[in-house]
Write an enzyme that holds these catalytic residues in place. Sequence first.
Site, PDB file in Angstrom:
ATOM      1  N   ASN A   1     -18.676  14.444  -3.656  1.00 54.30           N
ATOM      2  CA  ASN A   1     -17.338  15.010  -3.858  1.00 54.30           C
ATOM      3  C   ASN A   1     -16.273  13.939  -4.098  1.00 54.30           C
ATOM      4  OD1 ASN A   1     -18.306  17.613  -3.303  1.00 54.30           O
ATOM      5  ND2 ASN A   1     -18.130  17.244  -1.103  1.00 54.30           N
TER       6      ASN A   1
ATOM      7  N   TYR B   1     -15.546   3.157   1.812  1.00 51.27           N
ATOM      8  CA  TYR B   1     -15.063   2.310   2.902  1.00 51.27           C
ATOM      9  C   TYR B   1     -16.186   1.389   3.413  1.00 51.27           C
ATOM     10  CZ  TYR B   1     -12.689   1.274   7.369  1.00 51.27           C
ATOM     11  OH  TYR B   1     -12.091   0.657   8.440  1.00 51.27           O
TER      12      TYR B   1
ATOM     13  N   ARG C   1       2.220  -1.755  11.517  1.00 50.48           N
ATOM     14  CA  ARG C   1       1.816  -0.833  12.591  1.00 50.48           C
ATOM     15  C   ARG C   1       0.342  -1.101  12.959  1.00 50.48           C
ATOM     16  NH1 ARG C   1       0.883   4.582   8.886  1.00 50.48           N
ATOM     17  NH2 ARG C   1      -1.377   4.334   8.761  1.00 50.48           N
ATOM     18  N   GLY C   2      -0.139  -0.340  13.930  1.00 50.70           N
ATOM     19  CA  GLY C   2      -1.568  -0.327  14.269  1.00 50.70           C
ATOM     20  C   GLY C   2      -2.117  -1.681  14.693  1.00 50.70           C
TER      21      GLY C   2
ATOM     22  N   ASP D   1       2.815  -5.122  -1.930  1.00 47.84           N
ATOM     23  CA  ASP D   1       1.542  -4.405  -2.035  1.00 47.84           C
ATOM     24  C   ASP D   1       0.466  -5.449  -2.313  1.00 47.84           C
ATOM     25  OD1 ASP D   1      -0.720  -3.010  -2.819  1.00 47.84           O
ATOM     26  OD2 ASP D   1       0.453  -1.383  -3.723  1.00 47.84           O
TER      27      ASP D   1
ATOM     28  N   ASN E   1      -5.790  -7.858   7.263  1.00 45.31           N
ATOM     29  CA  ASN E   1      -5.964  -6.663   8.101  1.00 45.31           C
ATOM     30  C   ASN E   1      -5.691  -5.362   7.351  1.00 45.31           C
ATOM     31  OD1 ASN E   1      -5.671  -5.001  10.797  1.00 45.31           O
ATOM     32  ND2 ASN E   1      -3.731  -4.758   9.689  1.00 45.31           N
TER      33      ASN E   1
ATOM     34  N   ASN F   1     -21.444   5.172   7.402  1.00 48.05           N
ATOM     35  CA  ASN F   1     -20.788   6.339   7.990  1.00 48.05           C
ATOM     36  C   ASN F   1     -20.697   7.440   6.939  1.00 48.05           C
ATOM     37  OD1 ASN F   1     -19.653   7.588  10.152  1.00 48.05           O
ATOM     38  ND2 ASN F   1     -17.629   6.667   9.921  1.00 48.05           N
TER      39      ASN F   1
ATOM     40  N   GLY G   1      -5.807  -2.146   5.396  1.00 45.13           N
ATOM     41  CA  GLY G   1      -6.993  -1.382   5.016  1.00 45.13           C
ATOM     42  C   GLY G   1      -6.656   0.087   4.926  1.00 45.13           C
TER      43      GLY G   1
HETATM   44  P1  NAD Z   1      -3.352   1.662   9.929  1.00 45.13           P
HETATM   45  O1  NAD Z   1      -3.516   2.655   8.850  1.00 45.13           O
HETATM   46  O2  NAD Z   1      -2.688   2.089  11.191  1.00 45.13           O
HETATM   47  O3  NAD Z   1      -2.590   0.372   9.379  1.00 45.13           O
HETATM   48  C1  NAD Z   1      -2.924  -0.228   8.149  1.00 45.13           C
HETATM   49  C2  NAD Z   1      -1.698  -0.931   7.597  1.00 45.13           C
HETATM   50  O4  NAD Z   1      -2.067  -1.512   6.338  1.00 45.13           O
HETATM   51  C3  NAD Z   1      -0.528   0.038   7.342  1.00 45.13           C
HETATM   52  O5  NAD Z   1       0.665  -0.485   7.885  1.00 45.13           O
HETATM   53  C4  NAD Z   1      -0.479   0.101   5.818  1.00 45.13           C
HETATM   54  O6  NAD Z   1       0.824   0.327   5.301  1.00 45.13           O
HETATM   55  C5  NAD Z   1      -0.996  -1.272   5.430  1.00 45.13           C
HETATM   56  N1  NAD Z   1      -1.478  -1.295   4.045  1.00 45.13           N
HETATM   57  C6  NAD Z   1      -2.251  -0.356   3.429  1.00 45.13           C
HETATM   58  N2  NAD Z   1      -2.404  -0.674   2.141  1.00 45.13           N
HETATM   59  C7  NAD Z   1      -1.712  -1.817   1.926  1.00 45.13           C
HETATM   60  C8  NAD Z   1      -1.472  -2.616   0.771  1.00 45.13           C
HETATM   61  N3  NAD Z   1      -1.973  -2.270  -0.425  1.00 45.13           N
HETATM   62  N4  NAD Z   1      -0.711  -3.717   0.881  1.00 45.13           N
HETATM   63  C9  NAD Z   1      -0.187  -4.053   2.088  1.00 45.13           C
HETATM   64  N5  NAD Z   1      -0.368  -3.332   3.208  1.00 45.13           N
HETATM   65  C10 NAD Z   1      -1.116  -2.226   3.124  1.00 45.13           C
HETATM   66  O7  NAD Z   1      -4.845   1.127  10.203  1.00 45.13           O
HETATM   67  P2  NAD Z   1      -5.451   0.402  11.498  1.00 45.13           P
HETATM   68  O8  NAD Z   1      -6.239   1.407  12.261  1.00 45.13           O
HETATM   69  O9  NAD Z   1      -4.437  -0.411  12.202  1.00 45.13           O
HETATM   70  O10 NAD Z   1      -6.535  -0.551  10.789  1.00 45.13           O
HETATM   71  C11 NAD Z   1      -6.292  -1.911  10.475  1.00 45.13           C
HETATM   72  C12 NAD Z   1      -7.549  -2.519   9.876  1.00 45.13           C
HETATM   73  O11 NAD Z   1      -8.643  -2.344  10.768  1.00 45.13           O
HETATM   74  C13 NAD Z   1      -7.989  -1.859   8.572  1.00 45.13           C
HETATM   75  O12 NAD Z   1      -8.531  -2.848   7.715  1.00 45.13           O
HETATM   76  C14 NAD Z   1      -9.059  -0.902   9.008  1.00 45.13           C
HETATM   77  O13 NAD Z   1      -9.944  -0.602   7.958  1.00 45.13           O
HETATM   78  C15 NAD Z   1      -9.715  -1.693  10.104  1.00 45.13           C
HETATM   79  N6  NAD Z   1     -10.467  -0.893  11.073  1.00 45.13           N
HETATM   80  C16 NAD Z   1      -9.853   0.004  11.891  1.00 45.13           C
HETATM   81  C17 NAD Z   1     -10.611   0.727  12.801  1.00 45.13           C
HETATM   82  C18 NAD Z   1      -9.988   1.714  13.768  1.00 45.13           C
HETATM   83  O14 NAD Z   1     -10.722   2.279  14.586  1.00 45.13           O
HETATM   84  N7  NAD Z   1      -8.695   1.944  13.749  1.00 45.13           N
HETATM   85  C19 NAD Z   1     -11.989   0.561  12.857  1.00 45.13           C
HETATM   86  C20 NAD Z   1     -12.585  -0.355  11.993  1.00 45.13           C
HETATM   87  C21 NAD Z   1     -11.806  -1.087  11.127  1.00 45.13           C
END
Ligand code: NAD
Length: 435
Positions: free
Chosen positions: A286, A340, A207-208, A251, A275, A334, A277
């Site tokens: 906390n 993070y 996703r995402g 995983d 990707n 942040n 995260g």
């Molecule tokens: P999201 O939560 O929508 O998707 C992350 C995906 O990673 C999920 O499908 C999840 O199941 C998978 N995942 C998590 N842990 C995992 C593991 N241990 N093994 C395999 N897969 C795993 O997040 P997103 O918004 O699409 O973000 C994607 C990347 O971009 C991340 O690294 C996030 O930190 C980074 N990011 C996002 C933003 C933002 O604004 N959305 C900003 C900066 C960085």
Amino acid sequence: MADRYLSFAGTAPGRFLTRRLGLPRPAPLRRWSPERPGLDGGLLHLTAGPSAPDLAPVLARTGLDPDDTTGRPAAVVLDARGVRDVEGLAGVHAALHPVVRSVATSGRIVVLGAPLDAGDHHQAAAQQALEGFTRSLGKEVGRGITVNLVRLTGAPAAESTLRFLLSPKSAYVSGQVIEVGTHEPAVPDDGDRPLAGRTALVTGAARGIGEAVAETLARDGARVVVLDVPQAEQDARRVAERLGGTALPLDITAADAGARIADALPDGIDVLVHNAGITRDRRLVNMPAERWTPVLEVNLASVLRTTDALLAAGTLKRGGRIVATASIAGIAGNAGQTNYGASKAGVTGLVRSLAPRALAEHGVTVNAVAPGFIETRMTAAVPLFIREAGRRMNSLAQGGLPADVAETTAWLAHPASTAVNGQVVRVCGQSLLGA
Ligand code: NAD
């Protein structure tokens, strides 16, 4: 989550009110689509200092017409590589001052600089000045126009970078300084499908942003492997099926994740996109270790472990690409994200250190994308006020889309991008945070 302010600001009353009240005035960005793959309009090629003949043939291949002077230019490229002193900077002002206002909405301004000369502090001062100039212009130009600086020696090695920056694919990349080395680019066989015959593994792609990256790499011809946690297997299969790829439920924090990827893909991979995260926000006072450890494990330790394992096993083939995902939180910091921020800054450190060695020893480039505020499920969960601030606090005054990160990844993954190595490219609309 729809950005209603962006839609409102584009209406007649919205335009009136935002102007009167001095509110942010985001312009809808022109993004890539199969129907409209290029920017509309001509290309203005300007020079400050002595001109170099290697640029014009490269610009001619961007699809923008340097001879089209009929309307507003869609893009302006200022070659300032020859500027060696403060007097030379006057040429930068003289070239851009008269044309900035005429650049088309959602247009591009790209300044080309030279590497800083360690033996000539006048040249270094003048060339570093281009950075402050570019970033300042990006903050004032408005109308969805992006401004970036590319430091390069020879134009041919920068062709894939210039093509990207001079296209709708870079709509949300602004205020960046990108260094391009001198490696001769490998020219792909098929211009529209540069990744044809290559395999790309994208972690967290159910996703995402990861899903968008997989989709864009598949569009560019790659066979995609959609890796995600076993709990997301159904979604991963759905994405893989849609893109003609395969799902790999795993995983990524498993100690043997690298070996399992190597076993699952005996023919190797050409592109590895880290990707996956997670966030577990809390202020440090906390934050118990249970919230610290998983973030460092998923976002950083597993990236280091799988990278090492796949390079050592030769699973990542010569000519390969690693693109890791950092974040502006790792650059600006942040509140509530010490875990993070640490993990994402760690990704930047990994990229900078490994890049030269990986290229020399394995023929693999290592770069990172650092997203700013991207409209995903992750950011939809952010409280309204903080979400609105996140959206507006950048030069383009709006959030980016997953496709913006995906297009940037595709440029770094491109076979002709060998000279782009060790870069951390922010996809943040020139966020005011950590700028
Ligand atoms: P999201 O939560 O929508 O998707 C992350 C995906 O990673 C999920 O499908 C999840 O199941 C998978 N995942 C998590 N842990 C995992 C593991 N241990 N093994 C395999 N897969 C795993 O997040 P997103 O918004 O699409 O973000 C994607 C990347 O971009 C991340 O690294 C996030 O930190 C980074 N990011 C996002 C933003 C933002 O604004 N959305 C900003 C900066 C960085």
